[in-house]
Structures are given as C-alpha cells and as structure tokens.
Design an enzyme around this catalytic site. Sequence first.
Site, PDB file in Angstrom:
ATOM      1  N   ASN A 133      -8.532  -6.681  -2.776  1.00 40.97           N
ATOM      2  CA  ASN A 133      -7.430  -7.300  -2.035  1.00 40.97           C
ATOM      3  C   ASN A 133      -7.808  -7.306  -0.556  1.00 40.97           C
ATOM      4  O   ASN A 133      -7.780  -6.270   0.092  1.00 40.97           O
ATOM      5  CB  ASN A 133      -6.143  -6.491  -2.278  1.00 40.97           C
ATOM      6  CG  ASN A 133      -4.977  -7.037  -1.477  1.00 40.97           C
ATOM      7  OD1 ASN A 133      -5.073  -8.100  -0.862  1.00 40.97           O
ATOM      8  ND2 ASN A 133      -3.866  -6.312  -1.493  1.00 40.97           N
ATOM      9  N   LYS A 160      -6.235  -8.664   1.788  1.00 37.74           N
ATOM     10  CA  LYS A 160      -5.024  -8.658   2.646  1.00 37.74           C
ATOM     11  C   LYS A 160      -5.163  -9.714   3.750  1.00 37.74           C
ATOM     12  O   LYS A 160      -5.759 -10.765   3.515  1.00 37.74           O
ATOM     13  CB  LYS A 160      -4.781  -7.251   3.189  1.00 37.74           C
ATOM     14  CG  LYS A 160      -4.711  -6.203   2.077  1.00 37.74           C
ATOM     15  CD  LYS A 160      -4.160  -4.885   2.498  1.00 37.74           C
ATOM     16  CE  LYS A 160      -4.149  -3.945   1.294  1.00 37.74           C
ATOM     17  NZ  LYS A 160      -3.494  -2.672   1.546  1.00 37.74           N
ATOM     18  N   HIS A 166       3.251  -6.786  -4.069  1.00 36.58           N
ATOM     19  CA  HIS A 166       2.544  -5.715  -3.352  1.00 36.58           C
ATOM     20  C   HIS A 166       3.551  -4.976  -2.461  1.00 36.58           C
ATOM     21  O   HIS A 166       4.467  -5.593  -1.910  1.00 36.58           O
ATOM     22  CB  HIS A 166       1.407  -6.313  -2.515  1.00 36.58           C
ATOM     23  CG  HIS A 166       0.475  -5.263  -2.000  1.00 36.58           C
ATOM     24  ND1 HIS A 166       0.781  -4.483  -0.900  1.00 36.58           N
ATOM     25  CD2 HIS A 166      -0.727  -4.837  -2.447  1.00 36.58           C
ATOM     26  CE1 HIS A 166      -0.216  -3.626  -0.695  1.00 36.58           C
ATOM     27  NE2 HIS A 166      -1.138  -3.820  -1.622  1.00 36.58           N
ATOM     28  N   GLU A 204       3.407  -4.005   0.441  1.00 31.61           N
ATOM     29  CA  GLU A 204       3.525  -4.538   1.807  1.00 31.61           C
ATOM     30  C   GLU A 204       4.491  -5.720   1.832  1.00 31.61           C
ATOM     31  O   GLU A 204       5.226  -5.910   2.795  1.00 31.61           O
ATOM     32  CB  GLU A 204       2.133  -4.919   2.338  1.00 31.61           C
ATOM     33  CG  GLU A 204       1.322  -3.661   2.662  1.00 31.61           C
ATOM     34  CD  GLU A 204      -0.171  -3.776   2.433  1.00 31.61           C
ATOM     35  OE1 GLU A 204      -0.682  -4.899   2.261  1.00 31.61           O
ATOM     36  OE2 GLU A 204      -0.843  -2.716   2.415  1.00 31.61           O
ATOM     37  N   GLU A 248       0.224   1.609  -7.400  1.00 34.65           N
ATOM     38  CA  GLU A 248      -0.216   1.930  -6.041  1.00 34.65           C
ATOM     39  C   GLU A 248       0.826   2.823  -5.371  1.00 34.65           C
ATOM     40  O   GLU A 248       1.861   2.317  -4.910  1.00 34.65           O
ATOM     41  CB  GLU A 248      -0.395   0.651  -5.213  1.00 34.65           C
ATOM     42  CG  GLU A 248      -1.471  -0.280  -5.727  1.00 34.65           C
ATOM     43  CD  GLU A 248      -2.052  -1.171  -4.622  1.00 34.65           C
ATOM     44  OE1 GLU A 248      -3.261  -1.095  -4.415  1.00 34.65           O
ATOM     45  OE2 GLU A 248      -1.291  -1.911  -3.977  1.00 34.65           O
ATOM     46  N   GLY A 268      -4.205   2.894   2.310  1.00 34.37           N
ATOM     47  CA  GLY A 268      -4.799   2.884   3.645  1.00 34.37           C
ATOM     48  C   GLY A 268      -4.915   4.258   4.285  1.00 34.37           C
ATOM     49  O   GLY A 268      -5.302   4.372   5.446  1.00 34.37           O
ATOM     50  N   SER A 300      -6.530   3.866  -1.575  1.00 30.96           N
ATOM     51  CA  SER A 300      -7.659   4.615  -1.010  1.00 30.96           C
ATOM     52  C   SER A 300      -8.778   4.868  -2.024  1.00 30.96           C
ATOM     53  O   SER A 300      -9.377   5.947  -2.052  1.00 30.96           O
ATOM     54  CB  SER A 300      -7.177   5.927  -0.379  1.00 30.96           C
ATOM     55  OG  SER A 300      -6.354   5.643   0.733  1.00 30.96           O
TER      56      SER A 300
END
Length: 250
Positions: free
Chosen positions: A10, A12, A94, A96, A166, A172, A213
Amino acid sequence: MTEKILVIANWKMKLGLQESKDLAAVYKKLVKSEAEVIVCPTFVSLDAVGKVLAGSGIKLGAQDCFWEKSGAFTGEVSVSEIKETGAAFVIIGHSERRKYLNETDEIVHEKTKLAISAALTPIICVGETFDQRQQGAKDYVLINQTTKAVEGLEIEAGQQVIIAYEPVWVIGSGQAIEPQEAEAAHQVIRQSLFDLFSAETVKNNFRIVYGGSVDGQNVHTFTCLNNTSGVLVGGASLTINDFVAIIKNV
Ligand code: 13P
C-alpha cells in the site's frame, strides 16, 4: 489448493506519478517471487503503474473505490474505471480513511458490495484503535467491522475476499504486534465469517492478512501462522531494499 502468500504493498499518498512509475520499474526488475504480490498506488498513478508492471506477474490494486457505479459524484472513482486500468484488487475501509474521511461500516459495506459485483477482490481493512484496545473492546471491534462489511453479501464461487487485520495503533509505528496476538485476532475474524457464511465459503473465498509495521525482519513470524495468508505493507513497500527483504523472507 496451495495458496501463494499474499504481499500487498500500500503506497498510500507517499509517491508522485513519476516516483510511482520509477518504483514500479524497480519492483518489476527485482521482485522475483513465489508470493502473490499486489501493488496499490494512488488513483492518478494506477494506470501508469499497471503499464509499467505489465508482464511482470505483479498485480495491481486501487486504494479505494466509490460505492455507486457511476454518476454525478465529483472527485470519486468508479469500480469499472479501476478495472479498466487492469487492477483486480481494491483496498476498502483502511483505518486512515475511517479516521480522516469518516468512512463508516455502512460505507465499507456498500463499497465492498460494489467491488464484488465488479469481480474485483476487496481488501477490507479492520482493526482496533489504541483506546478500543485499552477498553478491552478489540474483539468486539473486529467482529463488528468484519460482520458489517460482508454480512448479506453473495459470494460466488471464485470470488476472493481479503480481510486485512491492521491494529490501528501499530500502523507506521515501526513496532508490529506479537504474532500470537495477530493469530488470535485472525481467529476472531474467521469466527465472525463462520457465523455469516458456510465453512466452505470461508475456506475457499476468504483470506486474512496482517498489516502494521511489517518488515523484512518480522514478516515470516506472521506468514508462518496457520490462519494467515499474507501481509499488507505500508512504509516498507516504499524502499526497494526493504521490500525485497520482505519478499525474500516471506
Ligand atoms: P505500515 O506498514 O507503514 O505500518 O502501514 C501499514 C498499513 O497501513 C498498510 O495498509
């Protein structure tokens, strides 16, 4: 059927168009793998990256789609246009997008439904926030998000659906969760699927992957788990050495 391990990159909103094409070209050259590798660039780069990757065996996915087929929806992108680029996958829900774009479980459901109707493989992201985890609500969140995403959907033979676990607080951070914890979470997700679909459908049509991660060091601790079909990679998919290390150790 012996399945290949999935490695989903991904990208992003981290790369421009030219950078995406350049990285795709390096992937094409250096990513030789038995794994099923899927690259998800931005919408703007999707078509160009698809062209660069053509003939490489590396597959293409979008990072999102809209929930209506077509119409007056300024700024949105339809599943049919995504398919035209050669993409066969689409990330949906996702964390985000759930956080910054207010995507609800209902929106995730509608997008998943449309993606499936277009014979795209949805990669549905689920996962708890740090607060939810602290409150002991992790399993509840996983069951709720998984159920709301796919409940009532017709899954035809041959249709694949990927659920990506996730943990939001790990994304991250550079520090993945313990594999045993991912295994337990995947079991909760699988149980939710058993409540909704036949055992055969769960076995044949659904795959669960871990994201958060993932790097070359830890990837194998996840991919060797019984109930884990692969990984969804953010940061480490952006530099070729890190990504090749993942592919190598998968
Ligand atoms: P990182 O691998 O950078 O933690 O990102 C994970 C992710 O959000 C992939 O969708």
